[in-house]
Design a protein around this motif. Structure first.
Motif, PDB file in Angstrom:
ATOM      1  N   TYR A 128      39.706  47.970  31.416  1.00  0.00           N
ATOM      2  CA  TYR A 128      39.460  47.339  32.998  1.00  0.00           C
ATOM      3  C   TYR A 128      37.999  47.085  32.958  1.00  0.00           C
ATOM      4  CZ  TYR A 128      38.977  47.476  37.946  1.00  0.00           C
ATOM      5  OH  TYR A 128      38.747  47.046  39.141  1.00  0.00           O
TER       6      TYR A 128
ATOM      7  N   SER B  93      36.962  43.440  34.078  1.00  0.00           N
ATOM      8  CA  SER B  93      36.469  43.249  35.584  1.00  0.00           C
ATOM      9  C   SER B  93      34.991  42.325  35.627  1.00  0.00           C
ATOM     10  CB  SER B  93      36.276  44.583  36.083  1.00  0.00           C
ATOM     11  OG  SER B  93      35.109  45.074  35.479  1.00  0.00           O
TER      12      SER B  93
ATOM     13  N   ARG C  37      40.502  43.988  43.352  1.00  0.00           N
ATOM     14  CA  ARG C  37      40.191  44.691  42.081  1.00  0.00           C
ATOM     15  C   ARG C  37      40.839  46.120  42.580  1.00  0.00           C
ATOM     16  NH1 ARG C  37      34.726  42.317  41.346  1.00  0.00           N
ATOM     17  NH2 ARG C  37      34.559  41.842  39.142  1.00  0.00           N
TER      18      ARG C  37
ATOM     19  N   GLU D 156      40.891  49.705  40.704  1.00  0.00           N
ATOM     20  CA  GLU D 156      40.046  50.215  39.447  1.00  0.00           C
ATOM     21  C   GLU D 156      41.037  50.832  38.407  1.00  0.00           C
ATOM     22  OE1 GLU D 156      36.169  52.765  38.220  1.00  0.00           O
ATOM     23  OE2 GLU D 156      36.514  52.501  40.337  1.00  0.00           O
TER      24      GLU D 156
ATOM     25  N   ILE E 287      37.404  36.582  41.253  1.00  0.00           N
ATOM     26  CA  ILE E 287      38.112  38.068  41.419  1.00  0.00           C
ATOM     27  C   ILE E 287      38.231  38.108  42.782  1.00  0.00           C
ATOM     28  CG2 ILE E 287      38.031  40.354  41.023  1.00  0.00           C
ATOM     29  CD1 ILE E 287      37.036  39.862  38.202  1.00  0.00           C
TER      30      ILE E 287
ATOM     31  N   LEU F  18      43.397  43.581  38.398  1.00  0.00           N
ATOM     32  CA  LEU F  18      42.450  42.640  38.834  1.00  0.00           C
ATOM     33  C   LEU F  18      42.908  41.230  39.050  1.00  0.00           C
ATOM     34  CD1 LEU F  18      39.988  43.131  35.698  1.00  0.00           C
ATOM     35  CD2 LEU F  18      39.171  43.227  38.124  1.00  0.00           C
TER      36      LEU F  18
END
Length: 132
Positions: free
Chosen positions: A18, A22, A62, A64, A59, A68
């Motif tokens: 991730y 990200s 998001r 977490e 992006i 994404l």
């Protein structure tokens, strides 16, 4: 809506996959050779797809260690959403899935779905190579 996707298992924990995904700066490493004029920040990327189009994406969402989503920041040739989902497999590995949702008419679908599938396949494979 045309959905193009591919998934890959990566031998890294979900948080590491991730974190890599990200940051848009890392996405240049996932791109095929026909992408050039790459510029990026953590949240945005601009690039040119050879013989096709210029794209600017950012992006937009998001979640977490889960998901994404990136969308165009400028007019794109068609409506498109790029999404990565990451799932913890519970054994130190992660399943990363890349999904492109595109609003393609029949003509665009014939022209673009092949290259888009190649892009998704290439990016998932590169992610596996880079992260292991």
């Amino acid at each position: 809506m045309t959905i193009i996707e591919n998934a890959v298992e990566v031998n890294k924990p979900v948080s590491e996959v991730y974190t890599f995904l990200s940051d848009m700066n890392n996405h240049q490493q996932l791109m095929p050779e026909n992408i050039y004029n790459w510029e990026s920040t953590e949240d945005e990327a601009r690039f040119t797809i050879q013989n096709m189009a210029k794209l600017a994406i950012k992006i937009s969402n998001r979640v977490e260690n889960q998901e994404l989503t990136a969308i165009p920041t400028e007019k794109a040739p068609f409506e498109v959403e790029l999404k990565w989902t990451v799932t913890d497999n519970g054994n130190g590995t992660t399943t990363a899935k890349h999904i492109i949702s595109a609003d393609l008419n029949m003509m665009m679908k014939m022209l673009a779905s092949g290259p888009l599938q190649k892009l998704v396949d290439h990016q998932t494979q590169k992610l596996k190579e880079i992260l292991g």
